[in-house]
Design a protein around this motif. Structure first.
Motif, short mmCIF file in Angstrom:
data_model
loop_
_atom_site.label_atom_id
_atom_site.label_comp_id
_atom_site.label_asym_id
_atom_site.label_seq_id
_atom_site.Cartn_x
_atom_site.Cartn_y
_atom_site.Cartn_z
N ALA A 133 0.83 -1.21 0.00
CA ALA A 133 0.00 0.00 0.00
C ALA A 133 0.87 1.26 0.00
N GLU A 134 0.40 2.27 -0.69
CA GLU A 134 1.07 3.57 -0.67
C GLU A 134 0.75 4.29 0.64
N PRO A 135 1.72 5.01 1.19
CA PRO A 135 1.43 5.77 2.41
C PRO A 135 0.29 6.75 2.18
N SER A 136 -0.62 6.83 3.15
CA SER A 136 -1.79 7.70 3.04
C SER A 136 -1.77 8.74 4.14
N HIS A 137 -2.24 9.94 3.80
CA HIS A 137 -2.35 10.99 4.81
C HIS A 137 -3.70 10.95 5.52
N LEU A 144 -2.28 14.25 19.75
CA LEU A 144 -2.88 14.22 18.42
C LEU A 144 -2.85 15.61 17.79
N ALA A 145 -3.13 16.63 18.58
CA ALA A 145 -3.09 18.00 18.07
C ALA A 145 -1.67 18.37 17.62
N ALA A 146 -0.66 17.98 18.41
CA ALA A 146 0.72 18.27 18.04
C ALA A 146 1.11 17.55 16.74
N ALA A 147 0.66 16.30 16.59
CA ALA A 147 0.96 15.54 15.38
C ALA A 147 0.33 16.19 14.16
N ARG A 148 -0.88 16.68 14.30
CA ARG A 148 -1.55 17.32 13.17
C ARG A 148 -0.89 18.65 12.83
N PRO A 158 0.72 19.02 8.35
CA PRO A 158 -0.47 19.78 7.91
C PRO A 158 -1.40 19.00 6.99
N ARG A 159 -0.87 18.03 6.26
CA ARG A 159 -1.70 17.26 5.33
C ARG A 159 -2.43 16.10 6.02
N LEU A 160 -2.11 15.86 7.26
CA LEU A 160 -2.68 14.71 7.96
C LEU A 160 -4.17 14.88 8.20
N GLU A 161 -4.93 13.86 7.84
CA GLU A 161 -6.36 13.80 8.13
C GLU A 161 -6.60 12.59 9.02
#
Length: 291
Positions: A85-89, A108-112, A116-119
């Motif tokens: 699988a390709e890495p997904s955001h 979780l907030a710090a990771a996001r 910035p593209r993380l959903e």
């Protein structure tokens, strides 16, 4: 044993009906009957009584093995597919009730903020379902919470190769109605509360409490949901005591009184679990959540 036949057997046993199993699996009722007969012929044993439809003693024993076996097959398939699988955001995170505490939410907030593209798509589920969702590839990460002794790992269902890491441990409080005779105490020993009436909920299963403390803890009311507000409301009305992590009780106690636990030393522990992850957003989020 053919896993397709095993799946059919489990479905018939769960519904107690050949026709309902046929509707779920997309077969005719005759095909379902033939598959059950083929499985019984393979084992040389009757697995289901027909009227009413229910497992025989041999069938009940097979059901004990069937769930873990089928889950391992689904987990193996998902694990193999992950390698290509390709890495997904877009990441799916499954969490048990109370697992998303202030520590988890902040990480979780710090990771996001760092990605910035993380959903993130977050869903809650019961502990018994969590490991299966991660193993089957329907969630990249899982957050499991539960009552434990400090530093003791949670007891999670077997679901194949899985990495786990402790995320947080939080003190527990006894939740009582404000007028309870013990509401004014600075701390409470659980051994002194074994004869009190308790709420039996997925947030604080009394079977787990008895495992950790000992026999007792009679049920005042059984609540099958996992809404914290409902649990607090029931406790405030005197239906029973319960244990919750301190952060789950509103500041000042709200409608209830919350008293820290003095002994035994127990915590609400949160663990991160995941299968093998490729380098990329999922690995980065796992590292951020594990701290």
């Amino acid at each position: 044993m053919d896993p397709h036949l095993l799946t059919t057997f489990v479905t018939v046993a769960r519904h107690g009906s050949f026709s309902a199993a046929a509707a779920e699996l997309g077969y005719t009722q005759s095909a379902i009957s033939q598959q059950i007969a083929a499985l019984e012929a393979d084992l040389g044993l009757a697995l289901l009584r027909r009227r009413p439809v229910e497992p025989t003693p041999a069938g009940r024993r097979l059901l004990e093995h069937a769930g873990p076996l089928l889950l391992r097959l689904r987990a193996a398939r998902a694990d193999v597919l992950r390698t290509a699988a390709e890495p997904s955001h877009l990441l799916r995170v499954a969490a048990t009730p109370l697992a998303v505490n202030p520590v988890v939410a902040a990480r979780l907030a710090a990771a996001r903020a760092a990605q910035p593209r993380l959903e993130v798509r977050l869903r809650t589920c019961r502990a018994e379902r969590l490991a299966a969702l991660v193993a089957e590839g329907r969630a990249e990460l899982g957050l499991a919470g539960g009552i434990a002794a400090p530093s003791d790992p949670l007891r999670l269902p077997e679901s194949g190769p899985m990495s786990t890491a402790g995320v947080s441990e939080e003190d527990l409080v006894v939740v009582l109605e404000p007028g309870h005779p013990l509401a004014g105490r600075a701390r409470l020993r659980l051994a002194d509360l074994i004869d009190a009436r308790w709420l039996d909920t997925p947030l604080c299963p009394l079977t787990r409490l008895r495992d950790l403390v000992g026999d007792g803890f009679p049920v005042g009311l059984e609540y099958e949901g996992d809404d914290v507000h409902t649990v607090l409301t029931l406790a405030a009305a005197g239906h029973g005591l319960t244990l919750l992590p301190a952060s789950a009780v509103p500041a000042g106690g709200g409608p209830v009184c919350a008293v820290p636990v003095a002994a035994p030393r127990l915590v609400h522990r949160v663990e991160l679990l995941h299968a093998a992850l490729p380098p990329g957003p999922a690995t980065a989020l796992a590292a951020a959540l594990a701290g």
